[in-house]
Design a protein around this motif. Structure first.
Motif, PDB file in Angstrom:
ATOM      1  N   GLY A 231      36.333  32.038  45.615  1.00 19.15           N
ATOM      2  CA  GLY A 231      35.449  33.152  45.554  1.00 19.15           C
ATOM      3  C   GLY A 231      33.833  32.454  45.211  1.00 19.15           C
ATOM      4  O   GLY A 231      33.913  31.856  44.223  1.00 19.15           O
TER       5      GLY A 231
ATOM      6  N   ASP B  13      29.838  33.668  44.548  1.00 23.11           N
ATOM      7  CA  ASP B  13      28.634  34.478  44.423  1.00 23.11           C
ATOM      8  C   ASP B  13      27.460  33.578  44.089  1.00 23.11           C
ATOM      9  O   ASP B  13      26.389  33.954  44.769  1.00 23.11           O
TER      10      ASP B  13
ATOM     11  N   ALA C 284      31.830  38.736  45.900  1.00 24.88           N
ATOM     12  CA  ALA C 284      32.952  37.517  46.152  1.00 24.88           C
ATOM     13  C   ALA C 284      34.035  37.212  45.161  1.00 24.88           C
ATOM     14  O   ALA C 284      35.086  37.275  45.502  1.00 24.88           O
ATOM     15  N   VAL C 285      33.365  36.927  44.197  1.00 29.15           N
ATOM     16  CA  VAL C 285      34.189  36.375  42.731  1.00 29.15           C
ATOM     17  C   VAL C 285      35.165  37.470  42.429  1.00 29.15           C
ATOM     18  O   VAL C 285      36.331  37.295  42.196  1.00 29.15           O
TER      19      VAL C 285
ATOM     20  N   ASP D  79      36.249  40.179  44.302  1.00 26.20           N
ATOM     21  CA  ASP D  79      37.275  40.063  45.287  1.00 26.20           C
ATOM     22  C   ASP D  79      38.241  39.040  45.175  1.00 26.20           C
ATOM     23  O   ASP D  79      39.570  39.499  45.010  1.00 26.20           O
ATOM     24  N   ALA D  80      37.970  37.896  44.948  1.00 31.97           N
ATOM     25  CA  ALA D  80      38.889  36.791  44.652  1.00 31.97           C
ATOM     26  C   ALA D  80      39.851  36.947  43.537  1.00 31.97           C
ATOM     27  O   ALA D  80      41.205  36.723  43.551  1.00 31.97           O
TER      28      ALA D  80
ATOM     29  N   PHE E 217      35.985  29.136  41.643  1.00 31.19           N
ATOM     30  CA  PHE E 217      35.060  30.048  41.732  1.00 31.19           C
ATOM     31  C   PHE E 217      33.725  29.403  41.304  1.00 31.19           C
ATOM     32  O   PHE E 217      33.604  28.295  40.812  1.00 31.19           O
TER      33      PHE E 217
ATOM     34  N   TYR F  61      39.491  33.340  51.213  1.00 32.05           N
ATOM     35  CA  TYR F  61      38.236  32.847  50.783  1.00 32.05           C
ATOM     36  C   TYR F  61      37.167  34.163  50.998  1.00 32.05           C
ATOM     37  O   TYR F  61      37.388  34.828  51.973  1.00 32.05           O
ATOM     38  N   ALA F  62      36.329  34.219  50.067  1.00 32.95           N
ATOM     39  CA  ALA F  62      35.060  35.128  50.033  1.00 32.95           C
ATOM     40  C   ALA F  62      33.891  34.393  49.702  1.00 32.95           C
ATOM     41  O   ALA F  62      33.543  33.839  48.696  1.00 32.95           O
TER      42      ALA F  62
ATOM     43  N   HIS G 128      34.263  45.915  45.155  1.00 35.66           N
ATOM     44  CA  HIS G 128      34.587  44.928  45.991  1.00 35.66           C
ATOM     45  C   HIS G 128      33.831  45.029  47.458  1.00 35.66           C
ATOM     46  O   HIS G 128      33.096  46.087  47.668  1.00 35.66           O
TER      47      HIS G 128
END
Length: 456
Positions: free
Chosen positions: A62, A64, A75-76, A78-79, A100, A133-134, A237
């Motif tokens: 993730g 950000d 993103a972080v 979410d991950a 991260f 992956y985000a 999210h």
């Protein structure tokens, strides 16, 4: 609305909206010789009933805080949420590698996949690997190549990108029985589907699940195709991650396939955004000695997971027309309440989850009037988004404030983001941060995660 893509020609424009599309790999094309009569014997696959899932591993990425690219906001978060759910409920405990922000460089990601101590060197043929992956992605239409953009990518043209070809090669070198890539980013490319590309759900049939388990797989669940993919959604999210987390928690039974996961995720995301998630095989990704039969990634719920299906807390919501919001509000399960209020909230929540917002609104109003704080938060979301009621941001703020004043942490969290974005209340990031911290102090974990992403 912040979205996870950096179009080359427009990259340096000062704008918050970034175009995006989800990662797309070429699909597996099988060249089969015409059937011939033969008396030779071929090894038989294990009987479906005799197959058990192997060990589960995950690489969770993730990003950000890009130093050279526009920052993301979810993103972080979410991950982290995906990784924690895999560890607590699906047998991944102790086998998740988290990368991260500054740890998610190209070198570290590729080393995790194919380095001296990476999955390519350590996983066996009975193991299962999930890669999440985000972050930002990019599609170069000149070369028809798609890329992930790690933390150290200086621009969309950086040599530090990770191409779909890089990932496919790395996956091909991993011996694990099943590999599932889940990508919430931008990726696109030419899609050509063969007749074999029929990834169907199990529909609860145990024999089908075990057949998919017995045969190897290399598949991808992408958050979108060639359309924008949002970085914002409910509960802090993205729209895609919120749907993924909810469906992972809602799936019945101890075993289910990734196709069982993908089908409802597609429906939820399509219903609440312009994205169209896709699920397909990753082309040219199987080790040469693998059998030609193709299966699917199978999730095995931990017997002691105690997974409780979430309420409308993770139901994807449309973007607010009032302006971008770093983390649109979450909805909440009911706290202890008087029986009548609890009953009203339960009825309202059921209608909400069914998408019957107009029917849910009066029931949630009744619940809120009886001091169901969760009902107030749900009703506030309806007024914020204009679902089932006329959009009224000040009313939304009032309802969140009632829940927050009553000690309901999610109400404080949601109200905090309204202040951060200036939606229905005067914009006041300082006040917003105080409310989000109050939610964190009240035990609402996403608020604690959000505090790390708020610039001082």
């Amino acid at each position: 609305m912040l979205i996870r893509h950096l179009p080359g020609a427009q990259f340096w424009r000062a704008r918050r909206a970034l175009l995006c599309a989800a990662i797309v790999f070429p699909l597996l094309q099988l060249s089969l010789a015409p059937a011939q009569a033969s008396r030779g014997l071929r090894p038989e696959a294990p009987a479906p009933g005799d197959v058990a899932p192997g060990a589960y591993y995950a690489l969770v990425i993730g990003i950000d805080n890009y130093p050279s690219l526009p920052r993301l906001t979810t993103a972080v978060h979410d991950a982290q949420a995906v990784g924690k759910l895999l560890e607590s409920s699906y047998g991944f405990a102790g086998r998740v590698t988290y990368l991260f922000n500054q740890d998610a460089t190209r070198a570290r990601i590729m080393n995790a996949l194919e380095g001296p101590t990476g999955y390519g060197q350590t996983l066996s043929a009975t193991d299962n690997l999930l890669i999440y992956y985000a972050g930002h992605g990019y599609n170069d239409t000149r070369t028809d190549k798609a890329y992930w953009l790690p933390y150290d990518a200086e621009s969309v043209f950086s040599a530090n990108h990770i191409s779909a070809d890089d990932l496919t090669t790395a996956i091909r070198g991993i011996a694990s029985h099943h590999v599932l890539v889940i990508s919430d980013s931008c990726y696109s490319g030419d899609l050509t589907r063969g007749a074999d590309d029929d990834l169907t759900s199990s529909r609860g049939e145990e024999a089908f699940v075990r057949r998919m388990l017995a045969a190897p797989s290399r598949n991808l669940l992408a958050s979108g195709g060639n359309e924008p993919v949002s970085d914002a959604g409910p509960d802090g999210h993205s729209v895609f991650a919120a749907a993924l987390l909810r469906v992972l928690a809602d799936q019945p039974g101890p075993l289910f396939t990734a196709a069982d996961l993908a089908d409802p995720v597609k429906k939820m995301v399509r219903a609440h955004s312009g994205q169209i998630p896709e699920y397909f095989r990753i082309g040219n990704s199987m080790p040469r000695d693998f059998p030609i039969d193709l299966g699917d990634f199978v999730f095995a719920r931990s017997a002691s997971s105690g997974v409780v299906p979430p309420s409308a807390a993770t139901a994807p919501a449309p973007e607010s027309a009032a302006g971008p919001s770093p983390a649109p509000p979450a909805l909440a399960p009911a706290p202890p309440a008087a029986s009548s209020a609890d009953d009203e909230f339960s009825r309202g929540e059921a209608l909400f989850k069914a998408g019957k917002y107009s029917d849910a609104a009066p029931v949630l109003t009744s619940a809120c009037n009886q001091d169901s704080l969760a009902g107030c938060v749900d009703l506030g979301w309806l007024y914020q988004t204009g679902n089932g009621v006329s959009k009224d941001l000040p009313m939304s703020a009032t309802l969140y404030d009632k829940a927050c004043t009553g000690g309901y942490a999610r109400g404080c969290y949601n109200l905090g983001w309204l202040y951060m974005a200036g939606m229905g209340v005067p914009r006041n990031p300082g006040r917003g941060a105080v409310l989000i911290r109050k939610a964190c102090d009240g035990g609402f974990a996403p608020a604690c995660d959000a505090l790390k992403q708020i610039d001082p």
